[in-house]
Scaffold this motif. Structure first.
Motif, short mmCIF file in Angstrom:
data_model
loop_
_atom_site.label_atom_id
_atom_site.label_comp_id
_atom_site.label_asym_id
_atom_site.label_seq_id
_atom_site.Cartn_x
_atom_site.Cartn_y
_atom_site.Cartn_z
N TYR A 248 31.61 42.85 50.21
CA TYR A 248 31.38 41.88 49.15
C TYR A 248 32.72 41.67 48.46
N CYS A 249 33.14 40.42 48.40
CA CYS A 249 34.44 40.11 47.79
C CYS A 249 34.22 39.19 46.59
N ASN B 237 39.78 38.51 45.63
CA ASN B 237 39.66 39.38 46.80
C ASN B 237 39.48 40.85 46.46
N ASN B 238 38.80 41.14 45.39
CA ASN B 238 38.43 42.52 45.08
C ASN B 238 37.20 42.84 45.92
N CYS B 239 37.42 43.42 47.09
CA CYS B 239 36.33 43.63 48.03
C CYS B 239 35.86 45.08 48.03
N VAL C 150 36.08 50.81 48.41
CA VAL C 150 36.93 49.63 48.49
C VAL C 150 37.11 49.30 49.97
N LEU C 151 37.05 48.03 50.29
CA LEU C 151 37.21 47.59 51.68
C LEU C 151 38.53 48.12 52.24
N ASP D 171 29.44 43.62 32.65
CA ASP D 171 30.35 42.48 32.50
C ASP D 171 31.63 42.87 31.76
N HIS D 172 31.56 43.81 30.85
CA HIS D 172 32.74 44.22 30.09
C HIS D 172 33.77 44.92 30.97
N LEU D 173 33.38 45.36 32.17
CA LEU D 173 34.30 46.04 33.07
C LEU D 173 35.07 45.06 33.95
N LEU D 174 34.59 43.82 34.02
CA LEU D 174 35.21 42.83 34.93
C LEU D 174 36.38 42.13 34.33
#
Length: 63
Positions: free
Chosen positions: A10-11, A15-17, A32-33, A60-63
């Motif tokens: 999931y990316c 590109n944080n996969c 992590v991919l 959401d606060h972590l993103l």
């Protein structure tokens, strides 16, 4: 070590996969991919709760 059945990556944006996986013993994995050998392990129930919380906006606060 149990065989991990990894899902497709999931990316997100930028590109944080990452990948989610499970084994036949009831464990859940996240990595992590490309770094699947260095994963976090927990129960399937904990992974399911984490996914529910993310969908509910509790991370959401972590993103």
């Amino acid at each position: 070590m149990a065989e991990i059945n990894w899902e497709q990556p999931y990316c997100g944006e930028g590109n944080n996969c990452f990948r989610l996986g499970t084994d036949h013993e009831g464990n859940a994995f996240i990595a992590v991919l490309g770094q699947e050998d260095c994963h976090l392990t927990d129960s399937r129930e904990a992974l399911q709760q984490m996914i529910r919380d993310i969908k509910a906006g509790k991370a959401d606060h972590l993103l």
